[in-house]
Design a protein around this motif. Structure first.
Motif, PDB file in Angstrom:
ATOM      1  N   GLY A  53       1.361  -0.607   0.394  1.00  0.00           N
ATOM      2  CA  GLY A  53      -0.268   0.015   0.185  1.00  0.00           C
ATOM      3  C   GLY A  53       0.854   0.823  -0.182  1.00  0.00           C
ATOM      4  N   GLY A  54       0.648   2.256  -0.097  1.00  0.00           N
ATOM      5  CA  GLY A  54       1.140   3.415  -0.018  1.00  0.00           C
ATOM      6  C   GLY A  54       0.693   4.306   1.156  1.00  0.00           C
ATOM      7  N   ASP A  55       0.615   3.649   1.925  1.00  0.00           N
ATOM      8  CA  ASP A  55       0.223   4.047   3.587  1.00  0.00           C
ATOM      9  C   ASP A  55       2.307   4.629   4.377  1.00  0.00           C
ATOM     10  OD1 ASP A  55      -2.013   3.874   3.422  1.00  0.00           O
ATOM     11  OD2 ASP A  55      -2.638   3.360   5.826  1.00  0.00           O
ATOM     12  N   TRP A  56       2.457   5.624   5.164  1.00  0.00           N
ATOM     13  CA  TRP A  56       3.827   6.131   5.367  1.00  0.00           C
ATOM     14  C   TRP A  56       3.214   7.090   6.330  1.00  0.00           C
ATOM     15  CZ3 TRP A  56       1.370   9.604   2.388  1.00  0.00           C
ATOM     16  CH2 TRP A  56       1.851  10.925   2.515  1.00  0.00           C
ATOM     17  N   TYR A  57       4.461   7.008   7.327  1.00  0.00           N
ATOM     18  CA  TYR A  57       4.839   7.907   8.509  1.00  0.00           C
ATOM     19  C   TYR A  57       6.577   8.114   8.020  1.00  0.00           C
ATOM     20  CZ  TYR A  57       8.145   4.081   9.749  1.00  0.00           C
ATOM     21  OH  TYR A  57       8.894   2.649   9.769  1.00  0.00           O
ATOM     22  N   ASP A  58       6.496   9.457   8.446  1.00  0.00           N
ATOM     23  CA  ASP A  58       8.141  10.278   8.942  1.00  0.00           C
ATOM     24  C   ASP A  58       8.182  11.532  10.318  1.00  0.00           C
ATOM     25  OD1 ASP A  58      10.586  10.489   8.386  1.00  0.00           O
ATOM     26  OD2 ASP A  58      10.300  11.905   6.446  1.00  0.00           O
ATOM     27  N   LEU A  59       9.186  11.634  10.486  1.00  0.00           N
ATOM     28  CA  LEU A  59       9.424  11.766  12.103  1.00  0.00           C
ATOM     29  C   LEU A  59      10.540  13.075  11.097  1.00  0.00           C
ATOM     30  CD1 LEU A  59       8.607  12.827  14.963  1.00  0.00           C
ATOM     31  CD2 LEU A  59      10.938  11.441  15.738  1.00  0.00           C
ATOM     32  N   ILE A  60      10.337  14.300  11.785  1.00  0.00           N
ATOM     33  CA  ILE A  60      11.306  15.682  11.008  1.00  0.00           C
ATOM     34  C   ILE A  60      12.032  16.602  12.065  1.00  0.00           C
ATOM     35  CG2 ILE A  60      11.500  17.206   8.910  1.00  0.00           C
ATOM     36  CD1 ILE A  60       8.845  16.267   7.764  1.00  0.00           C
ATOM     37  N   PRO A  61      13.213  16.616  12.901  1.00  0.00           N
ATOM     38  CA  PRO A  61      13.572  17.142  13.895  1.00  0.00           C
ATOM     39  C   PRO A  61      13.292  18.717  13.088  1.00  0.00           C
ATOM     40  CG  PRO A  61      15.070  14.785  13.837  1.00  0.00           C
ATOM     41  CD  PRO A  61      13.904  14.661  12.409  1.00  0.00           C
ATOM     42  N   LEU A  62      13.259  19.497  13.816  1.00  0.00           N
ATOM     43  CA  LEU A  62      13.015  20.620  12.984  1.00  0.00           C
ATOM     44  C   LEU A  62      13.891  21.507  14.298  1.00  0.00           C
ATOM     45  CD1 LEU A  62       9.090  21.566  12.017  1.00  0.00           C
ATOM     46  CD2 LEU A  62      10.815  20.782  10.277  1.00  0.00           C
ATOM     47  N   PRO A  63      14.476  22.864  14.362  1.00  0.00           N
ATOM     48  CA  PRO A  63      15.250  23.873  14.978  1.00  0.00           C
ATOM     49  C   PRO A  63      14.099  23.903  16.450  1.00  0.00           C
ATOM     50  CG  PRO A  63      15.616  24.476  12.983  1.00  0.00           C
ATOM     51  CD  PRO A  63      14.394  23.073  12.188  1.00  0.00           C
ATOM     52  N   GLY A  64      15.137  24.318  17.596  1.00  0.00           N
ATOM     53  CA  GLY A  64      14.535  25.391  18.108  1.00  0.00           C
ATOM     54  C   GLY A  64      13.650  23.977  19.190  1.00  0.00           C
ATOM     55  N   GLY A  65      13.512  23.133  18.857  1.00  0.00           N
ATOM     56  CA  GLY A  65      13.138  21.889  20.204  1.00  0.00           C
ATOM     57  C   GLY A  65      11.693  21.684  19.522  1.00  0.00           C
ATOM     58  N   ARG A  66      11.851  21.770  17.689  1.00  0.00           N
ATOM     59  CA  ARG A  66      10.439  21.321  17.714  1.00  0.00           C
ATOM     60  C   ARG A  66      10.073  20.943  16.570  1.00  0.00           C
ATOM     61  NH1 ARG A  66       9.540  24.888  13.048  1.00  0.00           N
ATOM     62  NH2 ARG A  66      12.013  25.253  13.606  1.00  0.00           N
ATOM     63  N   VAL A  67       9.684  19.578  16.702  1.00  0.00           N
ATOM     64  CA  VAL A  67       9.729  18.585  15.622  1.00  0.00           C
ATOM     65  C   VAL A  67       7.975  18.384  14.667  1.00  0.00           C
ATOM     66  CG1 VAL A  67       8.683  16.959  16.975  1.00  0.00           C
ATOM     67  CG2 VAL A  67       9.751  15.541  15.758  1.00  0.00           C
ATOM     68  N   GLY A  68       8.488  17.661  13.462  1.00  0.00           N
ATOM     69  CA  GLY A  68       6.994  17.743  12.451  1.00  0.00           C
ATOM     70  C   GLY A  68       7.069  15.768  12.395  1.00  0.00           C
ATOM     71  N   ALA A  69       6.087  15.759  12.470  1.00  0.00           N
ATOM     72  CA  ALA A  69       4.874  13.904  12.385  1.00  0.00           C
ATOM     73  C   ALA A  69       4.027  13.880  11.573  1.00  0.00           C
ATOM     74  CB  ALA A  69       4.338  13.966  14.277  1.00  0.00           C
ATOM     75  N   VAL A  70       4.594  13.547  10.646  1.00  0.00           N
ATOM     76  CA  VAL A  70       3.493  12.884   9.277  1.00  0.00           C
ATOM     77  C   VAL A  70       3.065  11.571   8.933  1.00  0.00           C
ATOM     78  CG1 VAL A  70       3.613  13.223   6.919  1.00  0.00           C
ATOM     79  CG2 VAL A  70       5.480  14.392   8.142  1.00  0.00           C
ATOM     80  N   ILE A  71       2.016  11.704   9.044  1.00  0.00           N
ATOM     81  CA  ILE A  71       1.363  10.109   8.546  1.00  0.00           C
ATOM     82  C   ILE A  71       0.538  10.292   7.413  1.00  0.00           C
ATOM     83  CG2 ILE A  71      -0.557  10.638   9.760  1.00  0.00           C
ATOM     84  CD1 ILE A  71       0.732   7.386  10.442  1.00  0.00           C
ATOM     85  N   GLY A  72       0.519   9.564   6.412  1.00  0.00           N
ATOM     86  CA  GLY A  72      -0.441   9.557   4.986  1.00  0.00           C
ATOM     87  C   GLY A  72      -0.505   8.622   4.305  1.00  0.00           C
TER      88      GLY A  72
END
Length: 697
Positions: A360-379
């Motif tokens: 399938g085409g399901d995915w996840y990702d975790l993206i460290p960002l500056p300033g103590g931030r983090v991006g979380a992706v699900i799709g």
């Protein structure tokens, strides 16, 4: 014939009966038998049927014994006697007679019994005719019907096997169709064996019934004296029509299968793309021999099985390729992000009862960002094939790139939608992107056609967080509706953000809302550790089954170990607005004093003023000033100044007047650290000051 003496009574006046000319035209002879006198009169056509000349017949029934075999005569006498006894008026039968040349011919006779007023039989008259051709045609029709029925049964076998194999997607599925309890019934055989060609050998993969396995034949060479080896070598079928032939042709195998009472067998090569992929043997205990039609049908059966195997092999190759592609497109490792615990899981779809056999085409990702931030992706990309996996990989990369550039969550989602729309694909994707500031717990969430996230509180309670969403990626760009509402929520220390694809909540026959309620209850009842909780949710999904893959991402904010914001100040400074600049300076000074860092006030105010001034002088547009006081293992006060220019600041030598060129030098001298981060189409210049513990509020 029964012997009857001639009666002294006078014959009837109308004796013998005159034959109808129509009977002669139809090659039917007639007879008139007077039971009182015993005379048996025949007309000329009857003489021809019995192959007698008039001088060879004396008018008495016993004279016909020269043509009627004794056994047939006894049977005819019994038939006539029974008809007379039970009061019948008519009788009829087929019997054989021997002609002058010795040939036996079939004859048909019908008689009508005449009785007097007292019911006593007096006379029988009737017809005789040659029935050899008639019975030959009947026999021919019967044999043809038998052959047609046998052919129909075999054709039904092929149809039933083909229908069952149509649902087989993998090689194991094909094997199970042939090996299960209905396999032998479908194929019309007593016993079955099937092998696949692997590296010059034949590996037995199916046999039945249970007592039919021959020791030593699990793996055999192609050059060994076995029927399956022979059909693989020659690429032609082998039909064995009797036990004697089987024993003669395959003396090594025959002694091991005599207990099966085999009377015939058919071994068929399984050929795909002009090469043998295996062989199948069908053994019978209720038939001998194979007609040409039988052989054609069985060859067609072998072709159907071979096609199913070929289709299954191609499917498995595609699945292996897609699985490899999907694993390559998903993140190999999830980075360790200070201030949070992360758990991710992926489960492939269950197809035909086989876990992980679909892509399938399901995915996840975790993206460290500056300033103590983090991006979380699900799709989730539409579809279950290699194309969906490829599109998923591209989307994951561009989402990571846009987020790392510093774009806002809404901009990240809008740009990803435009990217997907411009790809040469008709697929769309649902997606949810959450950007969390682990220092403050503030989470900004955007949703594009995806299901809502869940938040589990530190006390274990769980709730669904409604997020106003936009159209799926690709569709929002196509219809010009790129605006994605941003929802802000607070993730307190110890709370867990739950992101997943619909495969975790959708169940056949149930509503999506019910699935979300069930997931919410499962999260609330699950363990606090995110890894254990992820394992529990995936395990329950596997037990439940389903034809969709699942991606899961859990983010738990540790909070107590991460820097915490004791205060946050933000001010918008427009260009050419000296009052806004003065107000920003005043607010910075007040905030620093309020946070107990007054002894650093001059340095902080000077650096902030320098950063704001540079933004206003060297870029177009406003500047956004953010001041934060962070506590934790290392207490810091952080200044951020954002602008709309992507041009990076550079340190220059001071000019002759000493007015220009000293800004970054000043920042570097006074601050404990400084840097630049990309923020969308612009940038953020930041600086940090370490604050002694006694200065902390």
């Amino acid at each position: 014939m029964a012997e009857r003496g001639a009666s002294e009574l006078s014959l009837p006046d109308d004796w013998p009966a005159h034959p109808d000319p129509i009977l002669a035209l139809n090659r039917m002879g007639s007879f008139d038998w007077d039971l009182e006198s015993g005379l048996f009169h025949m007309d000329a056509q009857a003489y021809q049927v019995f192959d007698l000349r008039p001088e060879e017949y004396d008018g008495r029934p016993e004279s016909l014994s020269v043509r009627v075999p004794r056994t047939e005569g006894i049977r005819l006498d019994a038939l006539v006697a029974q008809a007379i006894k039970d009061g019948s008026e008519n009788y009829g039968t087929y019997f054989r007679l021997r002609r002058r040349d010795g040939r036996l011919r079939w004859t048909h006779t019908q008689g009508c019994i005449r009785r007097d007023a007292t019911g006593r039989p007096r006379r029988i008259f009737g017809i005789v005719r040659d029935a050899t051709q008639e019975l030959s045609e009947i026999e021919s029709h019967r044999e043809r019907a038998v052959r047609d029925e046998a052919r129909r049964r075999l054709t039904d076998v092929v149809d039933a096997a083909t229908a069952a194999l149509a649902h087989a997607r993998t090689v194991n599925d094909v094997i199970e169709v042939l090996r299960d309890t209905n396999g032998l019934t479908r194929l019309g055989a007593t016993s079955l064996v099937m092998g696949l060609v692997e590296a010059g050998r034949i590996r037995l993969v199916a046999d039945g019934p249970e007592n039919s396995f021959v020791p030593g034949t699990r793996v055999t060479r192609i050059d060994e004296p076995y029927p399956m080896s022979e059909v693989v070598r020659t690429l032609g079928p082998r039909f064995i029509e009797s036990p004697e032939e089987f024993a003669e042709r395959y003396p090594v195998l025959w002694p091991h299968i005599t207990h099966l009472d085999i009377t015939s067998a058919a071994y068929l090569p399984l050929i795909a793309q002009a090469r043998p992929v295996g062989a199948i043997g069908l053994l019978y205990s209720d038939r001998r021999g194979f007609s040409p039609e039988d052989r054609n049908v069985l060859v067609a059966l072998g072709s159907s099985i071979a096609q199913s195997l070929q289709r299954a092999m191609l499917y498995e190759q595609e699945m292996d390729l897609a699985a490899g592609l999907q694993q390559a497109m998903l993140p190999r490792t999830i980075p360790s992000v200070p201030g949070c615990d992360i758990a991710v899981r992926y489960r492939a779809a269950t197809i035909g009862g086989m876990l992980g056999r679909d892509i399938g085409g399901d995915w996840y990702d975790l993206i460290p960002l500056p300033g103590g931030r983090v991006g979380a992706v699900i799709g989730d990309v539409q579809g279950h094939d290699t194309h969906a996996a490829a599109v998923m990989g591209q989307l994951r990369i561009v989402l990571r790139a846009y987020a790392a550039e510093g774009h806002t969550p809404a901009t990240v989602m809008a740009r990803a939608s435009v990217f997907l729309h411009e790809l040469d694909t008709d697929r769309f994707a649902t997606c949810l992107y959450a950007e969390a500031d682990l220092t403050t717990g503030v989470v900004q969430v955007v949703r594009a056609g995806h299901i809502d996230p869940l938040v589990r509180a530190p006390d274990g309670s769980c709730r669904r967080v409604p997020v106003a969403g936009g159209l799926p990626l690709g569709l929002s760009a196509e219809f010009g509706r790129l605006d994605c509402p941003v929802v802000t929520l607070e993730l307190e220390p110890g709370a867990t953000l739950v992101l997943c694809t619909d495969g975790l909540v959708e169940q056949p026959g149930t509503d999506l809302g019910d699935g979300m309620k069930a997931l919410t209850a499962a999260v609330a009842a699950g363990p606090a550790d995110v890894r254990d909780l992820a394992d529990l949710l995936i395990r329950e999904a596997e037990e439940r089954g389903g034809e969709d893959d699942v991606a899961l991402l859990l983010l738990r904010r540790r909070g107590l170990e991460a820097p915490r914001s004791h205060g946050r100040f933000q001010q918008h400074v427009a260009p050419g607005d000296p009052e806004a600049l003065a107000e920003a300076r005043h607010l910075i000074r007040a905030a620093v004093r309020a946070w107990g860092a007054g002894e650093y006030g001059d340095e902080i105010e000077l650096v902030a003023d320098e950063l704001i001034t540079n933004a206003l002088m060297h870029t177009e547009g406003a500047a956004v000033v953010t001041l934060r006081f962070l506590t934790g293992a290392d207490r810091r006060l952080r200044i951020e100044v954002e602008d709309s220019s992507s041009a990076l600041p550079r340190r220059r030598e001071p000019d002759e007047s000493g007015i220009c060129g000293r800004g970054l030098l000043l920042v570097e001298t006074l601050a404990d650290g400084w840097g630049v981060e990309a923020r969308g189409g612009g940038k953020c210049v930041w600086s940090e000051f370490r604050v002694r513990e006694r200065a902390a509020p």
